[in-house]
Scaffold this motif. Structure first.
Motif, PDB file in Angstrom:
ATOM      1  N   SER A  64      -7.054  -3.909  44.855  1.00 13.73           N
ATOM      2  CA  SER A  64      -5.805  -3.213  44.577  1.00 13.73           C
ATOM      3  C   SER A  64      -4.643  -3.873  45.310  1.00 13.73           C
ATOM      4  CB  SER A  64      -5.915  -1.742  44.978  1.00 13.73           C
ATOM      5  OG  SER A  64      -6.099  -1.636  46.365  1.00 13.73           O
ATOM      6  N   LYS A  65      -3.477  -3.708  44.746  1.00 15.19           N
ATOM      7  CA  LYS A  65      -2.251  -4.251  45.335  1.00 15.19           C
ATOM      8  C   LYS A  65      -1.772  -3.329  46.447  1.00 15.19           C
ATOM      9  CE  LYS A  65      -1.408  -7.603  42.257  1.00 15.19           C
ATOM     10  NZ  LYS A  65      -1.146  -8.987  42.565  1.00 15.19           N
ATOM     11  N   ILE A  66      -1.139  -3.925  47.447  1.00 12.97           N
ATOM     12  CA  ILE A  66      -0.598  -3.187  48.581  1.00 12.97           C
ATOM     13  C   ILE A  66       0.920  -3.145  48.439  1.00 12.97           C
ATOM     14  CG2 ILE A  66      -0.328  -3.168  51.095  1.00 12.97           C
ATOM     15  CD1 ILE A  66      -2.964  -4.871  51.145  1.00 12.97           C
ATOM     16  N   PRO A  67       1.518  -1.938  48.444  1.00 13.01           N
ATOM     17  CA  PRO A  67       2.983  -1.873  48.386  1.00 13.01           C
ATOM     18  C   PRO A  67       3.568  -2.316  49.732  1.00 13.01           C
ATOM     19  CG  PRO A  67       2.073   0.331  48.585  1.00 13.01           C
ATOM     20  CD  PRO A  67       0.906  -0.622  48.468  1.00 13.01           C
ATOM     21  N   LEU A  68       4.641  -3.068  49.652  1.00 11.27           N
ATOM     22  CA  LEU A  68       5.242  -3.618  50.868  1.00 11.27           C
ATOM     23  C   LEU A  68       6.758  -3.554  50.751  1.00 11.27           C
ATOM     24  CD1 LEU A  68       4.930  -5.216  53.544  1.00 11.27           C
ATOM     25  CD2 LEU A  68       4.826  -7.294  52.159  1.00 11.27           C
ATOM     26  N   GLN A  69       7.392  -2.960  51.755  1.00 10.77           N
ATOM     27  CA  GLN A  69       8.850  -2.902  51.812  1.00 10.77           C
ATOM     28  C   GLN A  69       9.313  -3.509  53.126  1.00 10.77           C
ATOM     29  OE1 GLN A  69       9.799   1.264  51.364  1.00 10.77           O
ATOM     30  NE2 GLN A  69       9.677   1.163  49.147  1.00 10.77           N
ATOM     31  N   PHE A  70      10.362  -4.333  53.042  1.00 11.39           N
ATOM     32  CA  PHE A  70      10.957  -4.932  54.238  1.00 11.39           C
ATOM     33  C   PHE A  70      12.364  -5.400  53.893  1.00 11.39           C
ATOM     34  CE2 PHE A  70       8.519  -8.215  52.062  1.00 11.39           C
ATOM     35  CZ  PHE A  70       9.360  -9.317  52.045  1.00 11.39           C
ATOM     36  N   ARG A  71      13.092  -5.865  54.900  1.00 12.36           N
ATOM     37  CA  ARG A  71      14.425  -6.431  54.676  1.00 12.36           C
ATOM     38  C   ARG A  71      14.286  -7.946  54.599  1.00 12.36           C
ATOM     39  NH1 ARG A  71      18.581  -3.492  54.481  1.00 12.36           N
ATOM     40  NH2 ARG A  71      20.155  -4.958  55.145  1.00 12.36           N
ATOM     41  N   HIS A  72      14.862  -8.512  53.581  1.00  9.81           N
ATOM     42  CA  HIS A  72      14.839  -9.966  53.387  1.00  9.81           C
ATOM     43  C   HIS A  72      16.284 -10.441  53.354  1.00  9.81           C
ATOM     44  CE1 HIS A  72      14.915 -13.476  50.543  1.00  9.81           C
ATOM     45  NE2 HIS A  72      14.121 -13.926  51.479  1.00  9.81           N
ATOM     46  N   ASN A  73      16.668 -11.174  54.389  1.00 10.62           N
ATOM     47  CA  ASN A  73      18.028 -11.699  54.477  1.00 10.62           C
ATOM     48  C   ASN A  73      19.083 -10.605  54.267  1.00 10.62           C
ATOM     49  OD1 ASN A  73      17.057 -14.269  55.011  1.00 10.62           O
ATOM     50  ND2 ASN A  73      16.963 -14.794  52.846  1.00 10.62           N
ATOM     51  N   GLY A  74      18.832  -9.467  54.891  1.00  9.42           N
ATOM     52  CA  GLY A  74      19.809  -8.387  54.887  1.00  9.42           C
ATOM     53  C   GLY A  74      19.729  -7.418  53.731  1.00  9.42           C
ATOM     54  N   ARG A  75      18.801  -7.622  52.818  1.00 11.45           N
ATOM     55  CA  ARG A  75      18.678  -6.668  51.715  1.00 11.45           C
ATOM     56  C   ARG A  75      17.261  -6.122  51.666  1.00 11.45           C
ATOM     57  NH1 ARG A  75      16.325  -8.535  46.931  1.00 11.45           N
ATOM     58  NH2 ARG A  75      15.854 -10.746  46.997  1.00 11.45           N
ATOM     59  N   ASP A  76      17.148  -4.868  51.267  1.00 10.11           N
ATOM     60  CA  ASP A  76      15.837  -4.230  51.169  1.00 10.11           C
ATOM     61  C   ASP A  76      15.100  -4.753  49.945  1.00 10.11           C
ATOM     62  OD1 ASP A  76      16.177  -2.609  53.434  1.00 10.11           O
ATOM     63  OD2 ASP A  76      17.270  -1.111  52.272  1.00 10.11           O
ATOM     64  N   VAL A  77      13.820  -5.051  50.127  1.00 14.51           N
ATOM     65  CA  VAL A  77      12.979  -5.476  49.008  1.00 14.51           C
ATOM     66  C   VAL A  77      11.696  -4.651  49.016  1.00 14.51           C
ATOM     67  CG1 VAL A  77      13.873  -7.832  48.907  1.00 14.51           C
ATOM     68  CG2 VAL A  77      11.897  -7.344  50.323  1.00 14.51           C
ATOM     69  N   ALA A  78      11.128  -4.508  47.843  1.00 13.85           N
ATOM     70  CA  ALA A  78       9.844  -3.826  47.683  1.00 13.85           C
ATOM     71  C   ALA A  78       9.006  -4.654  46.715  1.00 13.85           C
ATOM     72  CB  ALA A  78      10.042  -2.413  47.152  1.00 13.85           C
TER      73      ALA A  78
END
Length: 158
Positions: free
Chosen positions: A2-16
């Motif tokens: 299964s895929k793991i959901p991941l959220q973080f900031r990348h170069n100042g913008r939120d990504v998921a």
């Protein structure tokens, strides 16, 4: 798997994104986000070309599991520029001929940024130590060292 959901900031913008377990950060950045500035070099943590900043600290993205950056801030070379303008380190690298083939440049710039963020006036020895995890086969390191010192001094040329 299964895929793991991941959220973080990348170069100042939120990504998921969704990652497979065991995916390294380098693959997530390049293949899932489209940030091609961290380079794939050795894949074993020995060359430094995949270096990124995680919460301001230098890390090798090829050795970092993507899922460990949940909720953290990731900065890559793509995030260094200021709109259409180069970051002072990028300008110093250009003005001091610190990039030849350019392959090591992203990792060198990220190592230099990590150094200057914590020590704006480093000595030559501190610069050498800061980039010691990065391999360059073209410049002989002197132009890179000079560029970092020039950027630290507020000058953009040697």
């Amino acid at each position: 798997m299964s895929k793991i959901p991941l959220q973080f900031r990348h170069n100042g913008r939120d990504v998921a994104i969704f990652v497979d377990g065991g995916t390294n950060l380098l693959v997530a950045l390049r293949e899932l986000i489209g940030d091609m500035t961290p380079k794939f070099g050795c894949g074993q943590g020995g060359c430094g070309t995949c270096s990124v900043l995680i919460d301001g600290e230098l890390h090798l993205s090829c050795l970092t599991l993507a899922e460990t950056v949940a909720g953290r801030s990731i900065e890559t070379l793509d995030g260094m520029r200021q709109g259409p303008n180069l970051h002072p380190l990028q300008r110093a690298f250009a003005d001091n001929f610190a990039a030849q083939c350019g392959y090591c440049t992203p990792g060198m710039l990220m190592a230099a940024k990590a150094l200057l963020d914590r020590n704006p006036s480093p000595s030559r020895d501190e610069v050498i130590e800061a980039i010691s995890g990065n391999i360059c086969r073209c410049t002989g390191y002197e132009p890179i060292i000079n560029a970092i010192l020039a950027a630290a001094g507020g000058r953009v040329s040697a």
